[in-house]
Design a protein around this motif. Structure first.
Motif, PDB file in Angstrom:
ATOM      1  N   ARG A 112       0.854  -1.188   0.000  1.00 44.98           N
ATOM      2  CA  ARG A 112       0.000   0.000   0.000  1.00 44.98           C
ATOM      3  C   ARG A 112       0.884   1.230   0.000  1.00 44.98           C
ATOM      4  O   ARG A 112       2.058   1.163   0.316  1.00 44.98           O
ATOM      5  CB  ARG A 112      -0.886   0.034   1.253  1.00 44.98           C
ATOM      6  N   GLU A 122      -5.114   7.770   1.809  1.00 47.62           N
ATOM      7  CA  GLU A 122      -6.442   7.597   1.228  1.00 47.62           C
ATOM      8  C   GLU A 122      -6.341   7.770  -0.287  1.00 47.62           C
ATOM      9  O   GLU A 122      -5.704   8.706  -0.779  1.00 47.62           O
ATOM     10  CB  GLU A 122      -7.410   8.634   1.815  1.00 47.62           C
ATOM     11  N   ASN A 123      -6.918   6.849  -1.010  1.00 48.27           N
ATOM     12  CA  ASN A 123      -6.877   6.817  -2.480  1.00 48.27           C
ATOM     13  C   ASN A 123      -5.476   6.566  -3.024  1.00 48.27           C
ATOM     14  O   ASN A 123      -5.230   6.786  -4.203  1.00 48.27           O
ATOM     15  CB  ASN A 123      -7.462   8.106  -3.086  1.00 48.27           C
ATOM     16  N   ASP A 126      -3.019   0.371  -3.802  1.00 50.37           N
ATOM     17  CA  ASP A 126      -3.260  -0.741  -2.888  1.00 50.37           C
ATOM     18  C   ASP A 126      -2.998  -2.038  -3.641  1.00 50.37           C
ATOM     19  O   ASP A 126      -3.787  -2.450  -4.485  1.00 50.37           O
ATOM     20  CB  ASP A 126      -4.695  -0.687  -2.379  1.00 50.37           C
TER      21      ASP A 126
END
Length: 177
Positions: A112, A122-123, A126
């Motif tokens: 990640r 966040e965003n 991944d």
């Protein structure tokens, strides 16, 4: 098709692969030879082109136990599940023919995207699906009781891309803690 590569062929492939590391090189194989490890340079060919490769070290332990290890994992496009499956199966089959008992990898894949404090962005990207793909192929994640990686290889590696950046840009990007 699984093929044995020469050191020169392997280095040529490894040095241009995005997941390369010094631990996937003929030079590292020589270092490990001094500690009793043998090695193979295995590749996976499709249409006369190498599409995956790995330097696989091996060593006898306790006379009857032969371990195989691809330091920093396979040099492969982990998104190509067909090649990943075929290459893995061929390696495992060859290891069994040679009397091997296990095959360990620790791929150089970012799971990640994290910020400088170790928090997932966040965003951000991944890649945890790669772990699930490897588990589906029979690999087991080596975790301690708390669920953290239990291995001698570093799990978290911080990498700073310095290509094309001046000293001033690099220093400006650093945060004081």
């Amino acid at each position: 098709m699984l093929v044995e590569m020469t050191a020169k062929e392997f280095d040529s492939y490894s040095y241009t692969h995005p997941l390369t590391s010094f631990q996937q090189s003929s030079a590292w194989a020589k270092v490990k030879e001094e500690n009793g490890w043998g090695h193979h340079f295995w590749g996976w060919k499709e249409n006369d082109t190498i599409v995956a490769a790995a330097m696989v070290l091996y060593k006898n332990f306790f006379k009857a136990f032969k371990m195989y290890y691809a330091p920093r994992g396979l040099l492969i496009d982990f998104n190509n599940k067909d090649v990943l499956k075929s290459f893995t199966q061929a390696i495992v089959q060859q290891i069994k023919l040679e009397g091997g008992m296990c095959f360990k990898i620790d791929p150089y894949v970012e799971d990640r995207e994290y910020d400088v404090y170790g928090e997932p962005i966040e965003n951000g990207y991944d890649n945890r699906y790669i772990i699930n793909t490897l588990k589906a192929l029979g690999y087991q994640e080596q975790l301690d009781k708390a669920g953290y990686p239990d291995t001698t290889m570093l799990h978290t590696v911080y990498v700073l891309d310095v290509k094309g950046k001046s000293e001033e840009e690099l220093l400006a990007a650093c945060e004081a803690s």
